[in-house]
Scaffold this motif. Structure first.
Motif, mmCIF file in Angstrom:
data_model
loop_
_atom_site.group_PDB
_atom_site.id
_atom_site.type_symbol
_atom_site.label_atom_id
_atom_site.label_comp_id
_atom_site.label_asym_id
_atom_site.label_seq_id
_atom_site.Cartn_x
_atom_site.Cartn_y
_atom_site.Cartn_z
ATOM 1 N N SER A 146 11.061 -1.673 0.604
ATOM 2 C CA SER A 146 10.161 -1.248 1.674
ATOM 3 C C SER A 146 9.862 -2.408 2.628
ATOM 4 N N ASN A 147 9.654 -2.076 3.893
ATOM 5 C CA ASN A 147 9.252 -3.061 4.891
ATOM 6 C C ASN A 147 7.737 -3.138 5.015
ATOM 7 N N LYS A 175 2.960 -4.041 7.893
ATOM 8 C CA LYS A 175 4.334 -4.517 8.054
ATOM 9 C C LYS A 175 4.482 -5.996 7.740
#
Length: 84
Positions: free
Chosen positions: A2-3, A25
């Motif tokens: 995941s980012n 993020k």
């Protein structure tokens, strides 16, 4: 992979505060990461009668606070943001 990264946040209201786990993020230092068992969203805090409102663009507000006050956030163990 995941980012997004899970960040411990304390939403500070006028008479209460709320623990949050927010996906952002930006990379999050270990001191500011939510524990794996904590789901994203709201945790314990002042209760429903408090009247706190989450700021618009919450992740942007958190990322700005990390940029401006990373060392203080690391010292506390969470990012503080004011309720809207």
């Amino acid at each position: 992979m995941s980012n997004h990264h899970r960040c411990k946040v304390k939403l500070i209201g006028h008479s209460c505060d709320h623990d949050l786990c927010v996906l952002i993020k930006r990379a999050v230092p270990p001191e500011l990461r939510c524990v794996e068992s904590q789901p994203a969203g709201y945790g314990g805090g002042g209760g429903a009668m408090c009247g706190c409102r989450v700021p618009d663009h919450l992740s942007d507000v958190i990322e700005r606070e990390l940029r401006d006050n990373l060392q203080e956030s690391k010292r506390r163990g969470f990012v503080t943001i004011p309720a809207a």
